[in-house]
Design an enzyme around this catalytic site. Structure first.
Site, PDB file in Angstrom:
ATOM      1  CE  LYS A 176       5.207  36.495  23.506  1.00 46.90           C
ATOM      2  NZ  LYS A 176       6.612  36.707  23.402  1.00 46.90           N
TER       3      LYS A 176
HETATM    4  C1  LIG Z   1       7.182  35.645  22.246  1.00 47.42           C
HETATM    5  C2  LIG Z   1       7.968  36.198  21.168  1.00 47.42           C
HETATM    6  C3  LIG Z   1       8.008  35.582  19.904  1.00 47.42           C
HETATM    7  C4  LIG Z   1       7.359  34.252  19.626  1.00 47.42           C
HETATM    8  O1  LIG Z   1       5.967  34.305  19.750  1.00 47.42           O
HETATM    9  P1  LIG Z   1       5.141  32.923  19.578  1.00 47.42           P
HETATM   10  O2  LIG Z   1       3.726  33.400  19.402  1.00 47.42           O
HETATM   11  O3  LIG Z   1       5.325  32.170  20.846  1.00 47.42           O
HETATM   12  O4  LIG Z   1       5.653  32.234  18.403  1.00 47.42           O
HETATM   13  C5  LIG Z   1       8.723  36.192  18.899  1.00 47.42           C
HETATM   14  N1  LIG Z   1       9.381  37.342  19.108  1.00 47.42           N
HETATM   15  C6  LIG Z   1       9.371  37.966  20.307  1.00 47.42           C
HETATM   16  C7  LIG Z   1      10.096  39.263  20.475  1.00 47.42           C
HETATM   17  C8  LIG Z   1       8.684  37.405  21.380  1.00 47.42           C
HETATM   18  O5  LIG Z   1       8.706  38.009  22.576  1.00 47.42           O
END
Ligand SMILES: *Cc1c(COP(=O)(O)O)cnc(C)c1O
Length: 381
Positions: A176
């Site tokens: 992210k």
């Molecule tokens: C990455 C992601 C998640 C999960 O995030 P984590 O912090 O790894 O649990 C959930 N929803 C979306 C849309 C994502 O891209």
């Protein structure tokens, strides 16, 4: 994707270790304050991931077995899984072709008497039209939860995504915009949800460990409900504070690089060329370009996986586009309606390399190799 991390983050982590306070403490509280201010929310509750933030959000809404929660299948699988954690049923709605996001029309088609909530995803950082969803859901007593995992730094109608969210869940996974290794945040403008959210992430304790410590005297906590250990550590939060201070620079750079992709790839976007379609800002906001996806046209003889394989052979690490949960073994046999846009999206999209340190020379290579993989004759490039 590569995270943009440096000596400052390493020093912040080291300082947290040397402070002796490594679990959830003052750094987590400071990160929560700073994050809430940045996304213009009143309250932020730090947790261990976006997945756990989604679980806490649904718990706050008292989602339970027998309830339905509408989610896009076109998302990372955690969005749907959070519903199953509550014993409830994820109901897959299709997405709109322009943004890859749920719309009021696709959600309305699957609402039932049992719908308790909708989780709308700002997919790959592209803001979803949440006003339209709230207008649909509000009068029916259905809460709109925002999965903003990818959307830190994106905007919606002139304000940060999530600013007026009922509940929004964020991720600090390295894929992210900003990262704490693993980590997440839940934001809300409702104090009572923030208070209970803080309790739910910490075993249901009436007084947090940090509060007991700073209270001085002998404070005895009680456990008000069965809850979870979804805490973030102070080491992570120390890194997160540094990362958050870089968010604007990261978004600026990603948008710059995306604009350059648009320019260099213009000839393969044209309808008389291979006719690829790139991700763009929707009319109601701006994306942080968490992913720069391009979509192969419907009528092409090119297979997306062949294009990926050709790029890989030439040293370009592209990826398949966004997954579709309903096509995974974990959801085999799970009932759902037709999801034509979702299926076409997941089959025909690919994600090009994009990260803060990507050089223009590297980007030129990606563009050349993509054009070669699409069989664009040299003279036409
Ligand atoms: C990455 C992601 C998640 C999960 O995030 P984590 O912090 O790894 O649990 C959930 N929803 C979306 C849309 C994502 O891209």
């Amino acid at each position: 994707m590569k995270p943009w991390l440096g000596a400052e983050e390493a020093e912040a982590a080291a300082a947290a270790v040397l402070s002796g306070w490594v679990a959830q403490g003052p750094k987590v509280a400071a990160f929560e304050d700073a994050f809430a201010r940045r996304v213009a929310a009143l309250h932020a509750v730090a947790v261990s991931s976006c997945t756990t933030a989604l679980h806490v959000a649904l718990h706050l809404l008292d989602v339970r077995p027998g309830d339905e929660v509408v989610v896009p299948s076109l998302s990372f699988i955690a969005t749907a899984n959070a519903v199953r954690y509550c014993g409830a049923t994820p109901v897959f709605a299709d997405v709109e072709v322009e943004t890859g996001n749920l719309s009021a029309a696709t959600v309305e088609a699957v609402l039932t008497e049992r719908t308790r909530a909708v989780i709308v995803v700002h997919q790959a950082g592209v803001p979803a039209d949440v006003d339209a969803l709230r207008a649909l859901c509000g009068p029916r007593g259905v809460t709109v939860v925002e999965d903003a995992a990818c959307a830190a730094g994106s905007t919606y109608r002139g304000v940060p995504v999530g600013a007026d969210a009922e509940l929004a869940a964020w991720s600090f996974h390295p894929r992210k915009l900003i990262t704490t290794g693993e980590g997440g945040m839940l934001t809300t403008n409702r104090e009572q949800w923030a208070v209970r959210g803080r309790r739910l992430r910490e075993h249901g304790m009436s007084v947090s460990a940090a509060e007991r410590h700073s209270g001085g005297g002998a404070v005895v906590e009680s456990y008000l409900e069965t809850a979870f250990n979804y805490r973030m550590t102070d080491i992570q939060a120390a890194v997160g504070l540094v990362q958050l201070s870089k968010l604007d620079a990261i978004v600026r750079r990603r948008r710059e690089l995306a604009a350059r992709y648009h320019e260099l790839l213009a000839t393969v976007f044209e309808t008389d060329g291979p006719g690829l379609r790139p991700v763009r800002d929707p009319e109601h906001g701006t994306t942080n370009y968490q992913s720069y996806w391009v979509m192969l046209p419907e009528d092409t003889s090119l297979e997306r996986n062949d294009v990926l394989a050709r790029l890989a052979e030439r040293g370009v690490s592209a990826r398949r586009g966004i997954m579709a949960a309903h096509l995974e073994p974990a959801y085999a046999g799970h009932p759902h309606g037709d999801l034509p846009v979702t299926e076409s999206f997941t089959k025909r999209s690919l994600i090009l390399p994009l990260y803060h340190d990507l050089t223009t020379a590297e980007q030129d290579t990606v563009v050349e190799e993509l054009k070669a993989a699409l069989h664009v004759p040299l003279a036409a490039r």
